[in-house]
Design an enzyme around this catalytic site. Structure first.
Site, mmCIF file in Angstrom:
data_model
loop_
_atom_site.group_PDB
_atom_site.id
_atom_site.type_symbol
_atom_site.label_atom_id
_atom_site.label_comp_id
_atom_site.label_asym_id
_atom_site.label_seq_id
_atom_site.Cartn_x
_atom_site.Cartn_y
_atom_site.Cartn_z
ATOM 1 N N SER A 14 1.048 -1.440 -0.321
ATOM 2 C CA SER A 14 0.167 -0.364 0.305
ATOM 3 C C SER A 14 0.974 1.253 0.211
ATOM 4 C CB SER A 14 -0.936 0.255 1.143
ATOM 5 O OG SER A 14 -1.593 1.162 0.811
ATOM 6 N N ARG A 15 0.394 2.080 -0.508
ATOM 7 C CA ARG A 15 1.322 3.741 -1.144
ATOM 8 C C ARG A 15 0.499 4.425 0.108
ATOM 9 N NH1 ARG A 15 2.537 0.917 -5.123
ATOM 10 N NH2 ARG A 15 4.942 0.807 -5.521
ATOM 11 N N LYS A 65 -12.869 -5.147 1.131
ATOM 12 C CA LYS A 65 -14.037 -3.742 1.450
ATOM 13 C C LYS A 65 -14.861 -4.310 1.392
ATOM 14 C CE LYS A 65 -10.526 -1.365 -2.362
ATOM 15 N NZ LYS A 65 -10.838 -0.637 -3.445
ATOM 16 N N ASP A 101 -13.675 5.000 -4.958
ATOM 17 C CA ASP A 101 -12.732 4.434 -6.159
ATOM 18 C C ASP A 101 -13.379 5.475 -7.311
ATOM 19 O OD1 ASP A 101 -10.803 2.988 -5.244
ATOM 20 O OD2 ASP A 101 -11.855 1.209 -4.793
ATOM 21 N N ARG A 152 -12.898 -11.702 -19.093
ATOM 22 C CA ARG A 152 -12.478 -13.153 -19.167
ATOM 23 C C ARG A 152 -13.721 -14.093 -18.599
ATOM 24 N NH1 ARG A 152 -7.296 -14.840 -15.483
ATOM 25 N NH2 ARG A 152 -8.598 -14.382 -14.463
ATOM 26 N N GLY A 239 -3.351 5.606 -14.260
ATOM 27 C CA GLY A 239 -4.073 4.925 -13.244
ATOM 28 C C GLY A 239 -3.721 5.531 -11.481
#
Ligand SMILES: NC(=O)c1ccc[n+]([C@@H]2O[C@H](COP(=O)([O-])OP(=O)(O)OC[C@H]3O[C@@H](n4cnc5c(N)ncnc54)[C@H](OP(=O)(O)O)[C@@H]3O)[C@@H](O)[C@H]2O)c1
Length: 276
Positions: A14-15, A65, A101, A152, A239
């Site tokens: 995590s940043r 989450k 987000d 996918r 991103g």
């Protein structure tokens, strides 16, 4: 002293501490922001005891989450729309949650490609995971009439389409180039491209009209997807901006100041990514 943190399992990558640490210094706030490894089975208990731990709130990352969403006493619309929360805080003794987000992605998209919105053309979302859900919500709220979710695992895309209604269609992964052909915006929300591995394999040379290519993978900052889109003269959106803007709301809730996403902050995280 005010305290907040980010929880996840694992959490080493995590940043968020770098981002919030920068803002704490910039605004001269007596506070801390740490990262805490919390297993899924311990997450609800952790969140219910924020007060005892001296925490004003926290960010929540994968795979916690949905647990945060289910545990909260109050869920903002942003979280309800997505069914997951990445930001929690205490308010009048209640555990409140939001999903930032969507705001993070949409804010960065609008800043990097101000004319992205073409309501008569489809938007393509590659991937159907948690991040895709937040972005589909934002794109629909901006008034786009057709969103194509290409994944996918087709069932997962179909689940997302069913959740959001008839403006969202599920497309099989093998049909991704056909789905993109007349689209105005193509967003990669798959993990393809992370750490330089993989590429969604979009043929940018066959697209029609003005197209924006956005990636939410930010390590590396320029993924193969973005590099190829840039070579085909598309407008590209990286991103990292999403990560920076999604952090604003939590900081404001915990520390009482609405922070600014500055070039200096961006450069700090870019330098950290470059160290890999
Ligand atoms: N910039 C930001 O602030 C930000 C925020 C959130 C997430 N992210 C990034 O966004 C990415 C997705 O996150 P998430 O939480 O949505 O993850 P997720 O729920 O695990 O979803 C991953 C998606 O990637 C697809 N995928 C994985 N490997 C693939 C492959 N080899 N070929 C085709 N598709 C493949 C999955 O398809 P299946 O369904 O078929 O498995 C799924 O659609 C991650 O890289 C994450 O770091 C960035």
């Amino acid at each position: 002293m005010k305290r907040a943190c980010v929880i996840g399992w694992p959490i080493g990558h995590s940043r968020s501490p770098l981002i919030h640490g920068y803002w704490l210094r910039r605004y001269g706030i007596d506070g801390t922001y740490t990262k805490e490894a919390v297993k899924p089975e311990a997450a609800a208990q952790f969140l219910r005891t924020l007060n005892l731990r001296g925490l004003a709130g926290c960010n929540v990352t994968v795979p916690l989450k949905e647990i945060a969403f289910a545990t909260a006493d109050h869920r903002e619309d942003s979280a309800v729309a997505v069914g997951a929360a990445n930001t929690v805080w205490l308010e009048d003794g209640r555990l409140c949650c939001a999903n930032t987000d969507t705001y993070g992605f949409m804010t960065h998209l609008s800043q990097s490609a101000p004319s992205w919105r073409q309501t008569d053309r489809a938007v393509v979302i590659l991937g159907a995971g948690g991040a895709a859900r937040a972005i589909v919500h934002g794109i629909l709220a901006a008034g786009i009439g057709e969103v194509r979710v290409v994944n996918r695992t087709l069932d997962r895309a179909a689940g997302l389409a069913a959740y959001f209604g008839s403006n969202v269609n599920a497309w099989p992964w093998e049909e991704r180039n056909r789905a993109c052909r007349d689209a105005s915006v193509i967003v990669n929300t798959t993990t393809l491209g992370m750490k330089g591995e993989g590429d969604p394999g979009i043929d940018f040379s066959s697209l029609q009209g003005k197209v924006v290519a956005a990636d939410i993978v930010y390590v590396p900052l320029e993924t193969a997807f973005l590099r190829k889109a840039k070579a085909a003269r598309l407008t590209t959106v990286d991103g990292l901006g999403m990560l920076l803007h999604q952090a604003v709301r939590g900081f404001e809730k915990w520390f009482g100041v609405r922070p600014e996403v500055t070039t200096e902050l961006r450069d700090l995280i870019v330098a950290d990514i470059g160290r890999l």
